[in-house]
Each structure stands twice: as structure tokens, then as C-alpha cells.
Enzyme design. Structure first.
Site, PDB file in Angstrom:
ATOM      1  N   ASP A 148       0.883  -1.295   0.075  1.00  0.00           N
ATOM      2  CA  ASP A 148       0.026  -0.237   0.061  1.00  0.00           C
ATOM      3  C   ASP A 148       0.902   1.165   0.086  1.00  0.00           C
ATOM      4  O   ASP A 148       0.557   2.381  -0.723  1.00  0.00           O
ATOM      5  CB  ASP A 148      -0.944  -0.170   1.230  1.00  0.00           C
ATOM      6  CG  ASP A 148      -1.784   1.035   1.404  1.00  0.00           C
ATOM      7  OD1 ASP A 148      -2.889   1.103   0.737  1.00  0.00           O
ATOM      8  OD2 ASP A 148      -1.317   2.128   1.689  1.00  0.00           O
ATOM      9  N   THR A 180      -5.469   2.392  -0.117  1.00  0.00           N
ATOM     10  CA  THR A 180      -5.251   1.719  -1.390  1.00  0.00           C
ATOM     11  C   THR A 180      -5.689   0.178  -1.019  1.00  0.00           C
ATOM     12  O   THR A 180      -6.312  -0.339  -1.939  1.00  0.00           O
ATOM     13  CB  THR A 180      -3.842   1.718  -1.973  1.00  0.00           C
ATOM     14  OG1 THR A 180      -3.613   3.193  -2.319  1.00  0.00           O
ATOM     15  CG2 THR A 180      -3.648   1.051  -3.228  1.00  0.00           C
ATOM     16  N   ASP A 181      -5.050  -0.516   0.089  1.00  0.00           N
ATOM     17  CA  ASP A 181      -5.422  -1.648   0.074  1.00  0.00           C
ATOM     18  C   ASP A 181      -6.950  -1.918   0.457  1.00  0.00           C
ATOM     19  O   ASP A 181      -7.564  -2.737   0.035  1.00  0.00           O
ATOM     20  CB  ASP A 181      -4.659  -2.308   1.368  1.00  0.00           C
ATOM     21  CG  ASP A 181      -3.583  -2.803   1.179  1.00  0.00           C
ATOM     22  OD1 ASP A 181      -3.091  -3.333  -0.035  1.00  0.00           O
ATOM     23  OD2 ASP A 181      -2.696  -3.138   2.232  1.00  0.00           O
ATOM     24  N   ILE A 182      -7.746  -0.975   1.185  1.00  0.00           N
ATOM     25  CA  ILE A 182      -9.040  -1.036   1.454  1.00  0.00           C
ATOM     26  C   ILE A 182      -9.959  -0.788   0.084  1.00  0.00           C
ATOM     27  O   ILE A 182     -10.796  -1.640  -0.075  1.00  0.00           O
ATOM     28  CB  ILE A 182      -9.323   0.037   2.458  1.00  0.00           C
ATOM     29  CG1 ILE A 182      -8.556  -0.556   3.893  1.00  0.00           C
ATOM     30  CG2 ILE A 182     -10.885  -0.059   2.769  1.00  0.00           C
ATOM     31  CD1 ILE A 182      -8.818   0.487   4.969  1.00  0.00           C
ATOM     32  N   GLY A 185      -9.648  -3.874  -1.929  1.00  0.00           N
ATOM     33  CA  GLY A 185     -10.736  -4.926  -1.554  1.00  0.00           C
ATOM     34  C   GLY A 185     -12.054  -4.670  -1.772  1.00  0.00           C
ATOM     35  O   GLY A 185     -12.763  -5.681  -2.151  1.00  0.00           O
TER      36      GLY A 185
END
Length: 395
Positions: A148, A180-182, A185
């Protein structure tokens, strides 16, 4: 009934983007099996402190990290060594009856274990196979690992986050959570649900290819469009907005707060509230485009007015006038906001190690099939016995 009741999800992912996707599916009723390494499990189990304090008062690395707890509720944990032929066989057997598989291996790594989409879809052509990587399954950077923080930098997000150069604390900054990860997802969930809807017509699954860098570019929104349409390379503006003025924080007598004027009518009401109605008639400020062009003149005038009274005074006045405004809360203040509590966003989810575990709930509100919180985040290998019986159980 839940929205995704009966949906079987095999989660081979770890850390945040993949687990965030599978947790959302679990909230919606999917039966999620989380596969973890026998030694240590998901990396985030060790990403503390803080740790969940156990009922006996003990805590520390014997407990669960707060990080792991944020993205793994609703799942069962089964330990499998996928490096072994036995482990690979077990996973292939489970995948035969899965609807969805989520993984975030490096490109090509799953194929070494015959757990890639091509291999598994031969046995289960209805499988929706979601791959999450830093840079995607194709392109010159596909083989590189991506995180991220790295992708926030490469994707341009850090270049528009933080105070301008030359100001105190100026320079690029990452967002305060792994956004960015979230977002990856969440986009993964959109792709998975779209593939499931298409499967109803074709009877076939497909691979969903998600890249952190792609998602970062997609979520630059108006900042990316400012460049593509106007040829403008966006700069950092701190808490100000590149396309709307005034839409930023102001310093009151005691603390900062937010004013978010979204249109010219709201600005006219703001000018009147501040005892400066002529500002709304001034050709430099009458329209938003004019205010953007003359922000360096307008903002100090507004700042001088706001500095005369406490934030609580201005927030009450702004609310009465119908002008969007709000406090800058700490996390503690935000999670105790009466509005969030009324929306049942803080959920009691008793854990085997601590019955008082509380988590932030799902923001999805469905009128007929609401989200459910059936399981706390699992202990490592808590459901290993299920693998020897029926790994899917009854969900």
C-alpha cells in the site's frame, strides 16, 4: 436469510486487501474459510501492539493483534501447509466446491502449487477466482511485489496529500490508513459480485484481476481528471480543495474546524453569516470558479472572521444556516459520535479470549437481508477440525 447465504468463499489471502474483501462477503452472509500458514498464520496476527487483552488479564503476542481483528471477522481459520503435496491436495478438494477464491500471491506463485485459475477452473468451471497483486497479472511490473505505502507513492496519491512545499510540515504524505489496500478490497468485491451475476447467465466462472496501482489511479477521481482534461498537474493543498472554495479547515479562536461550501448559494449564506454580505456580490468571489481563481485573496478574509470566536460557536451558526461544517475529531471522538452509535457502527462481538471485544461494523445497510456478525475473528487454526469432517459445514 442473508444476502449471500450459501455462497462459499475460499480465502487464501493475507494482510489487508484480500481479507477486507472476504470480510465484507462474510458480513453479507457468505461462508468464508480462511486458509493460514501453520507457522504464525496471517502476517497481521503479529502486527502489534496493541493486542486483544485476554480474560485472564494476560496479553501480548499470545493474544490477537488489533490489526488482525479489524479485517477477519465472520471467517473460520484452517491451517494448511500449501507447500506440501498433502496441503495442495486439500486446497484443491475444497476449491472444487467453492464459489469464490481470493488470493494475493505474487504473479505465477499459485501456478507452482497448481492452485492457479487455469488449474482449478478445469475441476470447477463455475469458480470465481479473484487475484489481488500490487501491479496486476500483466504489464512490465507484474512480477514486482507491491504494498500500500509503495503504491500510494507510485500512484500519485502522496503527491496530492499533505501541506504544500514551503509550509510547516510540507511535503508528500501517505494517507493515515492503508486506503489503497481497502479500496482494492472493495473493488474486488464489485468484481466478484459482477462475475457471480454473469455466472447466472453463462454458468461459468472467471478470473478477477485486481491491482493496487490500478485502483490508486482509478480513485484519484477529480485529481486525475484535472490532469487529463485540463493539463494541470495537481499540487498539495493541505486541507483545501483544488476545485471548490471555500472547502477547507479554518482556525477558530480555540481549534480548527471544517467548512465545506458546495455551491454559490451556500457561499452567499456564509458571507451573510460572517457579516460580510458584499463578498457574495464581489465579482472575484460570486461564482465558484472566481473563488478558485482568487482563493489567496478570499481565504485570509474568511480566516480573520473565523478567528474571532470559538469553533463551537461557528459550528452551531453554520448548522443553523445550512452550511456544511464539522469538527476535526480524533479517532476516539469519531467512534463515539452519536450518529455512528445510532447507526450501530460499533458492534459487540464476543471473542473466545475476551467477551468484551468491540469492532467497527459494516456500513452496508440492507432493508431485507441485513449484514450479520456471526463469528469473531478466529484464533489461528481454530477450525482445523472442520477440515477433517466437512470443511464448508453449514456456514
Amino acid at each position: 436469510m442473508t444476502a449471500l447465504q450459501g455462497l462459499r468463499v475460499l480465502d487464501l489471502s493475507r494482510v489487508l486487501a484480500g481479507p477486507w474483501a472476504s470480510q465484507t462477503l462474510a458480513d453479507l452472509g457468505a461462508n468464508v474459510i480462511k486458509i493460514e500458514r501453520p507457522e504464525g498464520g496471517d502476517d497481521t496476527r503479529g502486527w502489534g501492539p496493541p493486542w486483544l487483552e485476554r480474560e485472564d488479564g494476560d496479553h501480548g503476542e499470545a493474544g490477537e493483534s488489533a490489526y488482525f481483528l479489524c479485517s477477519n471477522r465472520g471467517k473460520r481459520s484452517i491451517r494448511v501447509d500449501m507447500r506440501s503435496s498433502e496441503g495442495q491436495k486439500r486446497l484443491k478438494d475444497i476449491a472444487k466446491s467453492a464459489d469464490v477464491l481470493i488470493e494475493n500471491f505474487k504473479v505465477g506463485a499459485a501456478a507452482r502449487f497448481a492452485l492457479d485459475y487455469e488449474s482449478l477452473s478445469r475441476e470447477n468451471p463455475r469458480l470465481i477466482y479473484c487475484s489481488i497483486t500490487g501491479f496486476g497479472q500483466t504489464g512490465p511490473l507484474a512480477a514486482r511485489p507491491g504494498y500500500d505505502f509503495l503504491v500510494q507513492a507510485m500512484g500519485g496519491l502522496m503527491s496530492v496529500t499533505g501541506a504544500p512545499d514551503g509550509q510547516p510540515g510540507g511535503g508528500p504524505q501517505k494517507v493515515g490508513v492503508a486506503l489503497t489496500d481497502i479500496m482494492t478490497g472493495l473493488y474486488a468485491n464489485v468484481g466478484i459480485l459482477a462475475a457471480l451475476a454473469e455466472r447466472e447467465r453463462s454458468g461459468l466462472g472467471q478470473q478477477v484481476d485486481l491491482a493496487l496501482l490500478d485502483v490508486t489511479a482509478a480513485t484519484l477521481a477529480n485529481q486525475a481528471s484535472n490532469y487529463l482534461v485540463g493539463g494541470i498537474t495537481p499540487q498539495r493543498l493541505g486541507n483545501a480543495h483544488p476545485n471548490i472554495v471555500p472547502y477547507q479547515s479554518f482556525q477558530a479562536q480555540d481549534r480548527e474546524f471544517i467548512v465545506a461550501v458546495g455551491n454559490d448559494t451556500q457561499f452567499a449564506r456564509l458571507a451573510t453569516l460572517l457579516g460580510q454580505p458584499a463578498l457574495a456580490q464581489d465579482p472575484r468571489f460570486a461564482k465558484n470558479a472566481d473563488r478558485v481563481a482568487h482563493r489567496d485573496t478570499l481565504i485570509p478574509l474568511l480566516a480573520d472572521c473565523f478567528a474571532q470566536r470559538d469553533a463551537s460557536h461557528w459550528l452551531a451558526e453554520l448548522e443553523s444556516a445550512g452550511i456544511p461544517a464539522g469538527p476535526i475529531n480524533t479517532i476516539a471522538e469519531a467512534l463515539n459520535e452519536p450518529q455512528l452509535l445510532a447507526r450501530e457502527m460499533i458492534v459487540d462481538l464476543p471473542h473466545p479470549d475476551n467477551e468484551d471485544l468491540r469492532v467497527v461494523g459494516s456500513p452496508i445497510k440492507l432493508s431485507r437481508t441485513p449484514v450479520t456478525y456471526t463469528r469473531p475473528p478466529p484464533r489461528l487454526g481454530e477450525h482445523d477440525g472442520d477440515l477433517m469432517l466437512d470443511p464448508w459445514g453449514d456456514g
